[in-house]
Enzyme design. Structure first.
Site, PDB file in Angstrom:
ATOM      1  N   ASP A 105       1.195  -0.985   0.061  1.00  0.00           N
ATOM      2  CA  ASP A 105       0.048  -0.037   0.219  1.00  0.00           C
ATOM      3  C   ASP A 105       0.703   0.943  -0.166  1.00  0.00           C
ATOM      4  OD1 ASP A 105      -2.213  -1.504  -0.043  1.00  0.00           O
ATOM      5  OD2 ASP A 105      -2.015  -1.462   2.054  1.00  0.00           O
TER       6      ASP A 105
HETATM    7  N1  URA Z   1      -0.663  -5.710   4.028  1.00  0.00           N
HETATM    8  C1  URA Z   1      -1.880  -4.506   4.334  1.00  0.00           C
HETATM    9  O1  URA Z   1      -2.468  -4.624   4.735  1.00  0.00           O
HETATM   10  N2  URA Z   1      -0.971  -3.616   3.239  1.00  0.00           N
HETATM   11  C2  URA Z   1       0.068  -4.072   2.914  1.00  0.00           C
HETATM   12  O2  URA Z   1       0.802  -2.941   1.946  1.00  0.00           O
HETATM   13  C3  URA Z   1       0.982  -5.048   2.899  1.00  0.00           C
HETATM   14  C4  URA Z   1       0.103  -6.069   3.311  1.00  0.00           C
END
Ligand code: URA
Length: 236
Positions: A105
């Protein structure tokens, strides 16, 4: 392989642009400027380096990279709201087709793999292939035993057919949790923490397979992965 093809395969632009770089005297091999794009170099099994404008580049048939992703960057070549992680890399990598191996993310930090080797990308992103990934989450509320039990026993996420469990969950402080997960579902860790009754305020990936984010690699910095790193990745 001739020098034009070397530059072309390494992402230095179109063949015409590569020939121009060479013709302009901007490319050296072993410290000697080479202005003939047709000069052949044989480097079977050898480490071959060249330099462009004084910057040294190793020839790599495929690029395998690790980026210490900072917060505020999107894992996309066509980002929507934040700059792309590719803005942190030399442009040759996007030019030669390097892509993110899975996505983090925009606000997640830490170990991000990138490659132009389609098989490698597929191997590490296929849902069939289970690769352990270690995330460290900072939580809004103190982590309690009920939450740890829920994460270890499995939580049901929206639109998933069955509960998903972490492989390992350890506290690293009152509001800090290290979780090992095998899958790579959308917002998986944040959703699992929410489903267990807490909230993820910050997320950092510190390991994929047996490969840990190097402590010396600053946020925003990248490095090539060598054979030993690739072995560690698979040995997780
Ligand atoms: N899980 C998440 O919630 N976000 C990420 O970036 C990676 C794994």
């Amino acid at each position: 392989m001739n020098l034009e093809s070397i530059l072309f395969t390494q992402g230095f632009g179109s063949r015409r642009q590569c020939r121009a770089l060479i013709g302009d005297g901007r490319v050296s091999v072993a410290g000697v400027v080479c202005t003939d794009a047709n000069t052949d170099f044989s480097f079977d099994g050898h480490d071959f380096h060249f330099s462009v404008d004084g910057v040294d580049w190793p020839y790599r048939e495929h690029a395998y990279l690790l980026l210490n992703k900072p917060a505020g960057y999107e894992c996309s070549r066509d980002p929507q709201h934040h700059p792309s992680v590719f803005s942190l890399l030399p442009p040759q990598f996007a030019e030669r087709g390097v892509q993110c191996v899975g996505r983090l993310d925009q606000d997640t930090t830490g170990l991000l793999l990138l490659s132009d080797d389609g098989k490698f990308v597929h191997m590490f992103t296929s849902p069939k292939r289970k690769v352990p990934k270690v995330y460290v989450a900072t939580t809004r509320h103190p982590v309690n035993d009920a939450q740890l039990d829920a994460l270890r026993g499995g939580v049901l996420l929206h639109s998933e057919p069955k509960p998903i469990a972490v492989v390992d969950a350890q506290t690293r402080g009152e509001c800090m949790l290290a979780l090992t997960v095998m899958e790579g579902k959308y917002h998986q860790v944040k959703r699992m923490i929410a489903a267990a009754g807490n909230r993820c305020e910050a997320l950092h990936r510190e390991r994929v397979g047996g490969l840990a984010l190097p402590a010396a690699l600053a946020p925003g910095a990248w490095q090539w992965l060598d054979e030993a790193d690739l072995g560690s990745l698979r040995s997780g």
